[in-house]
Design an enzyme around this catalytic site. Structure first.
Site, mmCIF file in Angstrom:
data_model
loop_
_atom_site.group_PDB
_atom_site.id
_atom_site.type_symbol
_atom_site.label_atom_id
_atom_site.label_comp_id
_atom_site.label_asym_id
_atom_site.label_seq_id
_atom_site.Cartn_x
_atom_site.Cartn_y
_atom_site.Cartn_z
ATOM 1 N N ARG A 218 -16.889 3.946 13.239
ATOM 2 C CA ARG A 218 -17.409 5.267 12.865
ATOM 3 C C ARG A 218 -18.872 5.204 12.458
ATOM 4 O O ARG A 218 -19.684 5.979 12.891
ATOM 5 C CB ARG A 218 -16.600 5.848 11.704
ATOM 6 C CG ARG A 218 -15.262 6.369 12.149
ATOM 7 C CD ARG A 218 -14.366 6.605 10.972
ATOM 8 N NE ARG A 218 -13.988 5.338 10.391
ATOM 9 C CZ ARG A 218 -12.831 5.107 9.800
ATOM 10 N NH1 ARG A 218 -11.959 6.073 9.680
ATOM 11 N NH2 ARG A 218 -12.556 3.928 9.303
ATOM 12 N N LYS B 181 0.840 -1.202 0.000
ATOM 13 C CA LYS B 181 0.000 0.000 0.000
ATOM 14 C C LYS B 181 0.874 1.251 0.000
ATOM 15 O O LYS B 181 1.814 1.352 0.787
ATOM 16 C CB LYS B 181 -0.887 -0.028 1.252
ATOM 17 C CG LYS B 181 -2.077 0.900 1.177
ATOM 18 C CD LYS B 181 -3.001 0.659 2.361
ATOM 19 C CE LYS B 181 -3.693 1.948 2.789
ATOM 20 N NZ LYS B 181 -4.346 1.819 4.085
#
Ligand code: ADP
Length: 171
Positions: A90, A41
């Site tokens: 979240r 990544k």
């Protein structure tokens, strides 16, 4: 001794991460913040830089340490005598993935995952969005700790200079 881990990419650490780390630090004896080394990544900050920023912004907590890990988080947990992973949730969109990971981690090694709901002030906050908004010149003050804001602005402006230098002359 109740030692837990808060794993993540932290590229960079936001006030949402810090809120979860701080709350975990009040609940447990020791909180290990583990920065994922993900070679596949692309990150804006190196693992060392991400750890440095985390150390700086958690220095007020005596029971928080910062380290890195790669591979399976359950192997990291076993090697470091950690039985609980603490994660922030979240929104519902986080839930499905996190549920799958927590069930897999329990199956692999009997490691529990405890979820904390986000502070509503930071419910919309994720590192990728902070980088995107800041990259276009948006104000992300108050969303990341002050030292992170400075480093973010420096890194993004040096990225912009590199990109401009690499571009062909117009016309
Ligand atoms: P992101 O790039 O989405 O910020 P990370 O991998 O760095 O993700 O996140 C590590 C952990 O921190 C995850 O458990 C994630 O749910 C949690 N987290 C990230 N942002 C927030 C936030 N704003 N509020 C609560 N938890 C959060």
């Amino acid at each position: 001794m109740r030692r837990v881990v808060c794993p993540g990419s932290f590229d960079p650490v936001t006030n949402g991460h810090l809120d979860i780390i701080g709350r975990a630090a009040r609940l447990y004896d020791e909180v290990v913040v583990a920065v994922l080394i993900n070679i596949s990544k692309q990150t804006l900050f190196t693992t060392d830089e991400r750890m440095e920023m985390l150390r700086e912004v958690t220095k007020g907590y005596q029971n928080v340490t910062v380290t890195r890990f790669h591979g399976l988080i359950v192997d990291f947990c076993r090697a470091n005598d950690i039985s609980v992973i603490v994660k922030g949730l979240r929104a519902v969109s986080d839930f499905e993935y996190e549920q799958m990971m927590s069930q897999m981690n329990y199956r692999l090694a009997g490691i529990e995952t405890l979820f904390m709901t986000t502070n509503p002030l930071y419910a919309f906050l994720r590192s990728s969005l902070v980088k995107e908004v800041a990259g276009y010149g948006g104000d992300v003050g108050g969303l990341v700790p002050e030292p992170v804001l400075t480093r973010l602005q420096e890194r993004l402006s040096s990225r912009r200079r590199e990109q401009q230098a690499g571009q062909p002359e117009p016309g």
